[in-house]
Write an enzyme that holds these catalytic residues in place. Structure first.
Site, short mmCIF file in Angstrom:
data_model
loop_
_atom_site.label_atom_id
_atom_site.label_comp_id
_atom_site.label_asym_id
_atom_site.label_seq_id
_atom_site.Cartn_x
_atom_site.Cartn_y
_atom_site.Cartn_z
N CYS A 85 0.86 -1.19 0.00
CA CYS A 85 0.00 0.00 0.00
C CYS A 85 0.89 1.23 0.00
O CYS A 85 2.11 1.12 -0.07
CB CYS A 85 -0.98 -0.02 1.17
SG CYS A 85 -0.24 0.27 2.78
N SER A 86 0.29 2.40 0.07
CA SER A 86 1.11 3.61 -0.07
C SER A 86 2.13 3.76 1.05
O SER A 86 3.26 4.10 0.79
CB SER A 86 0.24 4.85 -0.21
OG SER A 86 -0.77 4.86 0.75
#
Length: 106
Positions: free
Chosen positions: A10-11
């Site tokens: 994910c980010s």
């Protein structure tokens, strides 16, 4: 069934940590030996170089990186997909685990 290594990207690697915990509980309940972990997109290559990953799942917030990851993973034969937005939002560890196992092909 051999141990499954499932990498979530994910980010920042933070929002997926709760999902990882729920996936680990689901794997335990199903008797699946697994190593499930989350990393930030910027740290993904480092983990791919140092771990034997069976499948990579992208968080919905980084779905735009899918084509880039496909290019990097194809030579290694590692399957990849984006986590279903509803399953991610509901933190449905069992459904996301099932998605990963299906991608691995067992």
């Amino acid at each position: 069934m051999a141990k499954k290594t499932i990498m979530l990207v994910c980010s920042a690697g933070m929002s997926t940590s709760l999902l990882v915990t729920k996936m680990q509980k689901a794997a335990e309940a199903k008797g699946i030996d697994s190593d499930i972990f989350a990393v930030s997109a910027s740290d993904a290559d480092n983990n791919l170089a140092n771990k034997d990953v069976d499948v990579l799942l992208l968080g919905p917030q980084v779905r735009f990186m899918k084509a880039d990851f496909e290019k990097r993973l194809e030579p290694k034969g590692i399957p990849l997909d984006v986590i279903n937005m509803a399953d991610y939002g509901m933190m449905n560890g069992e459904k996301v685990l099932d998605q990963a196992i299906t991608l691995i092909g067992e």
